[in-house]
Every structure is written in C-alpha cells, then in structure tokens.
Design a protein around this motif. Sequence first.
Motif, PDB file in Angstrom:
ATOM      1  N   GLU A   1       2.012   5.002  -7.552  1.00 35.66           N
ATOM      2  CA  GLU A   1       1.393   6.152  -7.258  1.00 35.66           C
ATOM      3  C   GLU A   1       2.307   7.437  -7.379  1.00 35.66           C
ATOM      4  O   GLU A   1       1.767   8.427  -7.986  1.00 35.66           O
ATOM      5  CB  GLU A   1       1.226   6.094  -5.807  1.00 35.66           C
ATOM      6  CG  GLU A   1       0.423   5.088  -5.158  1.00 35.66           C
ATOM      7  CD  GLU A   1       0.131   5.104  -3.763  1.00 35.66           C
ATOM      8  OE1 GLU A   1      -1.021   5.499  -3.268  1.00 35.66           O
ATOM      9  OE2 GLU A   1       0.897   4.452  -3.270  1.00 35.66           O
ATOM     10  N   TRP A   2       3.581   7.405  -7.344  1.00 33.67           N
ATOM     11  CA  TRP A   2       4.515   8.649  -7.545  1.00 33.67           C
ATOM     12  C   TRP A   2       4.341   8.938  -9.158  1.00 33.67           C
ATOM     13  O   TRP A   2       4.344  10.040  -9.696  1.00 33.67           O
ATOM     14  CB  TRP A   2       5.792   8.377  -7.383  1.00 33.67           C
ATOM     15  CG  TRP A   2       6.045   8.708  -5.968  1.00 33.67           C
ATOM     16  CD1 TRP A   2       6.653   7.771  -4.926  1.00 33.67           C
ATOM     17  CD2 TRP A   2       5.807   9.898  -5.273  1.00 33.67           C
ATOM     18  NE1 TRP A   2       6.640   8.336  -3.477  1.00 33.67           N
ATOM     19  CE2 TRP A   2       5.973   9.919  -3.846  1.00 33.67           C
ATOM     20  CE3 TRP A   2       5.388  11.139  -5.691  1.00 33.67           C
ATOM     21  CZ2 TRP A   2       6.174  10.681  -2.844  1.00 33.67           C
ATOM     22  CZ3 TRP A   2       5.414  12.210  -4.666  1.00 33.67           C
ATOM     23  CH2 TRP A   2       5.697  12.132  -3.557  1.00 33.67           C
ATOM     24  N   LYS A   3       4.215   7.623  -9.941  1.00 39.82           N
ATOM     25  CA  LYS A   3       4.110   8.092 -11.514  1.00 39.82           C
ATOM     26  C   LYS A   3       2.841   8.764 -11.850  1.00 39.82           C
ATOM     27  O   LYS A   3       2.984   9.447 -12.612  1.00 39.82           O
ATOM     28  CB  LYS A   3       4.434   6.705 -12.376  1.00 39.82           C
ATOM     29  CG  LYS A   3       5.582   6.065 -12.050  1.00 39.82           C
ATOM     30  CD  LYS A   3       6.559   6.499 -13.419  1.00 39.82           C
ATOM     31  CE  LYS A   3       8.030   5.403 -13.244  1.00 39.82           C
ATOM     32  NZ  LYS A   3       8.890   6.459 -13.069  1.00 39.82           N
ATOM     33  N   ILE A   4       1.871   8.410 -11.337  1.00 39.83           N
ATOM     34  CA  ILE A   4       0.598   8.985 -11.360  1.00 39.83           C
ATOM     35  C   ILE A   4       0.480  10.335 -11.239  1.00 39.83           C
ATOM     36  O   ILE A   4       0.023  11.206 -11.708  1.00 39.83           O
ATOM     37  CB  ILE A   4      -0.742   8.249 -10.598  1.00 39.83           C
ATOM     38  CG1 ILE A   4      -0.758   6.804 -11.221  1.00 39.83           C
ATOM     39  CG2 ILE A   4      -1.815   8.985 -10.641  1.00 39.83           C
ATOM     40  CD1 ILE A   4      -1.590   6.231 -10.329  1.00 39.83           C
ATOM     41  N   ILE A   5       1.206  10.747  -9.904  1.00 45.37           N
ATOM     42  CA  ILE A   5       1.103  12.266  -9.471  1.00 45.37           C
ATOM     43  C   ILE A   5       2.163  13.053 -10.458  1.00 45.37           C
ATOM     44  O   ILE A   5       1.756  14.118 -10.738  1.00 45.37           O
ATOM     45  CB  ILE A   5       1.515  12.312  -8.133  1.00 45.37           C
ATOM     46  CG1 ILE A   5       0.559  11.599  -7.053  1.00 45.37           C
ATOM     47  CG2 ILE A   5       2.160  13.463  -7.753  1.00 45.37           C
ATOM     48  CD1 ILE A   5       1.187  11.169  -5.842  1.00 45.37           C
TER      49      ILE A   5
ATOM     50  N   ILE B   1      -3.480  14.440  -2.178  1.00 42.49           N
ATOM     51  CA  ILE B   1      -3.330  16.039  -1.909  1.00 42.49           C
ATOM     52  C   ILE B   1      -1.958  16.315  -2.559  1.00 42.49           C
ATOM     53  O   ILE B   1      -1.048  15.815  -2.002  1.00 42.49           O
ATOM     54  CB  ILE B   1      -3.902  16.309  -0.723  1.00 42.49           C
ATOM     55  CG1 ILE B   1      -3.877  17.861  -0.582  1.00 42.49           C
ATOM     56  CG2 ILE B   1      -2.993  15.802   0.567  1.00 42.49           C
ATOM     57  CD1 ILE B   1      -4.521  18.463   0.703  1.00 42.49           C
ATOM     58  N   VAL B   2      -1.877  17.260  -3.149  1.00 40.73           N
ATOM     59  CA  VAL B   2      -0.753  17.945  -3.466  1.00 40.73           C
ATOM     60  C   VAL B   2      -0.598  19.377  -2.874  1.00 40.73           C
ATOM     61  O   VAL B   2      -1.668  20.185  -3.084  1.00 40.73           O
ATOM     62  CB  VAL B   2      -0.584  17.943  -5.212  1.00 40.73           C
ATOM     63  CG1 VAL B   2       0.762  18.677  -5.581  1.00 40.73           C
ATOM     64  CG2 VAL B   2      -0.684  16.662  -5.758  1.00 40.73           C
TER      65      VAL B   2
ATOM     66  N   PHE C   1      -7.160  15.149  -5.782  1.00 39.47           N
ATOM     67  CA  PHE C   1      -7.584  14.374  -7.044  1.00 39.47           C
ATOM     68  C   PHE C   1      -7.706  12.634  -6.550  1.00 39.47           C
ATOM     69  O   PHE C   1      -7.110  12.335  -5.619  1.00 39.47           O
ATOM     70  CB  PHE C   1      -6.652  14.401  -8.346  1.00 39.47           C
ATOM     71  CG  PHE C   1      -5.508  13.714  -8.127  1.00 39.47           C
ATOM     72  CD1 PHE C   1      -5.346  12.437  -8.608  1.00 39.47           C
ATOM     73  CD2 PHE C   1      -4.415  14.311  -7.589  1.00 39.47           C
ATOM     74  CE1 PHE C   1      -4.112  11.713  -8.508  1.00 39.47           C
ATOM     75  CE2 PHE C   1      -2.992  13.712  -7.511  1.00 39.47           C
ATOM     76  CZ  PHE C   1      -2.691  12.277  -7.779  1.00 39.47           C
ATOM     77  N   ASP C   2      -8.639  12.061  -7.257  1.00 43.40           N
ATOM     78  CA  ASP C   2      -9.051  10.789  -7.114  1.00 43.40           C
ATOM     79  C   ASP C   2      -8.258   9.882  -8.111  1.00 43.40           C
ATOM     80  O   ASP C   2      -8.399  10.276  -9.298  1.00 43.40           O
ATOM     81  CB  ASP C   2     -10.494  10.331  -6.822  1.00 43.40           C
ATOM     82  CG  ASP C   2     -11.173  11.250  -5.669  1.00 43.40           C
ATOM     83  OD1 ASP C   2     -10.228  11.434  -4.467  1.00 43.40           O
ATOM     84  OD2 ASP C   2     -12.140  11.670  -5.892  1.00 43.40           O
ATOM     85  N   SER C   3      -7.888   8.689  -7.830  1.00 40.96           N
ATOM     86  CA  SER C   3      -7.230   7.903  -8.860  1.00 40.96           C
ATOM     87  C   SER C   3      -8.076   6.641  -8.944  1.00 40.96           C
ATOM     88  O   SER C   3      -8.439   6.045  -8.151  1.00 40.96           O
ATOM     89  CB  SER C   3      -5.745   7.403  -8.742  1.00 40.96           C
ATOM     90  OG  SER C   3      -5.348   6.397  -9.360  1.00 40.96           O
TER      91      SER C   3
ATOM     92  N   VAL D   1      -1.477  10.635   0.367  1.00 49.17           N
ATOM     93  CA  VAL D   1      -2.736  10.411   0.329  1.00 49.17           C
ATOM     94  C   VAL D   1      -3.542  10.628   1.534  1.00 49.17           C
ATOM     95  O   VAL D   1      -3.034  11.022   2.476  1.00 49.17           O
ATOM     96  CB  VAL D   1      -2.614   8.595   0.532  1.00 49.17           C
ATOM     97  CG1 VAL D   1      -3.879   7.854   0.602  1.00 49.17           C
ATOM     98  CG2 VAL D   1      -1.803   8.062  -0.441  1.00 49.17           C
ATOM     99  N   TYR D   2      -5.002  10.794   1.268  1.00 50.53           N
ATOM    100  CA  TYR D   2      -5.543  11.464   2.270  1.00 50.53           C
ATOM    101  C   TYR D   2      -7.142  10.939   2.143  1.00 50.53           C
ATOM    102  O   TYR D   2      -7.498  10.305   1.106  1.00 50.53           O
ATOM    103  CB  TYR D   2      -5.821  12.926   2.301  1.00 50.53           C
ATOM    104  CG  TYR D   2      -6.731  13.553   1.331  1.00 50.53           C
ATOM    105  CD1 TYR D   2      -7.984  14.216   2.047  1.00 50.53           C
ATOM    106  CD2 TYR D   2      -6.623  13.805   0.036  1.00 50.53           C
ATOM    107  CE1 TYR D   2      -8.755  14.596   1.007  1.00 50.53           C
ATOM    108  CE2 TYR D   2      -7.193  14.026  -0.714  1.00 50.53           C
ATOM    109  CZ  TYR D   2      -8.478  14.737  -0.442  1.00 50.53           C
ATOM    110  OH  TYR D   2      -9.529  15.288  -1.395  1.00 50.53           O
ATOM    111  N   ILE D   3      -7.915  10.931   3.220  1.00 47.03           N
ATOM    112  CA  ILE D   3      -9.256  10.364   2.838  1.00 47.03           C
ATOM    113  C   ILE D   3     -10.079  11.533   3.124  1.00 47.03           C
ATOM    114  O   ILE D   3     -10.325  12.175   4.408  1.00 47.03           O
ATOM    115  CB  ILE D   3      -9.571   9.473   4.225  1.00 47.03           C
ATOM    116  CG1 ILE D   3      -8.653   8.240   4.038  1.00 47.03           C
ATOM    117  CG2 ILE D   3     -11.156   8.836   4.220  1.00 47.03           C
ATOM    118  CD1 ILE D   3      -8.768   7.167   5.207  1.00 47.03           C
ATOM    119  N   PRO D   4     -10.837  12.031   2.008  1.00 49.53           N
ATOM    120  CA  PRO D   4     -11.632  13.212   2.033  1.00 49.53           C
ATOM    121  C   PRO D   4     -13.010  12.950   2.927  1.00 49.53           C
ATOM    122  O   PRO D   4     -13.489  11.995   2.975  1.00 49.53           O
ATOM    123  CB  PRO D   4     -12.021  13.126   0.399  1.00 49.53           C
ATOM    124  CG  PRO D   4     -11.791  11.941  -0.089  1.00 49.53           C
ATOM    125  CD  PRO D   4     -10.795  11.003   0.653  1.00 49.53           C
TER     126      PRO D   4
END
Length: 93
Positions: free
Chosen positions: A72-76, A35-36, A25-27, A54-57
């Motif tokens: 970032e962790w809270k978003i995930i 990526i999870v 997903f993108d935030s 984090v990754y670069i699609p």
Amino acid sequence: MEEKMTFKITNEEGQEIEYEALFTFDSDETKKSYIVYTDNSKDESGNIRVFASVYIPGDEETEISPIETDKEWKIIETILKELQEEPKEKEDE
C-alpha cells in the motif's frame, strides 16, 4: 478559489489537530480508498509533512485507518512521485 477540505483528528494525547485533505484515490489493486493529507508542518529538511490513511468514502462519520502493508505504501509513494513530476513536465514544455 478552491475551497480546502479540512478535518480534525484527536491524537494520543487528546489534542485535536486540524488536517487539510490533499487528495483521495481508489486503488484497483487493493480495493481500498485512500486519503492523503497534511497538517502543513515541516520536517527537519523543510518539506511539508504528508500523511496517508485508508478511509471509507460516503460514511457520515468517516474514520481513517492506518496503512497496513508495504504494498500500500508503494502505491501511495508512486502516486506522490507522479504528482511531483507533473509540474516539472509542464515547466519543460
């Protein structure tokens, strides 16, 4: 049947470990892509271990980077909780 997307990461000991991507997903908030994924191992409570990075699609040689902030962790965590609640809501219908 849905095809699983898998990839391998070499750990600090030089072992290659295969992971299964669960979703990406993108935030809008952080302007990053995430990526999870899982190695399908279980923790001491019997829950499947899940990781996020984090990754670069679109990169041919996609590299993942660690999540750097609590924000970032809270978003995930929020997205994972929402996904866990979806099947429960469908059962209640």
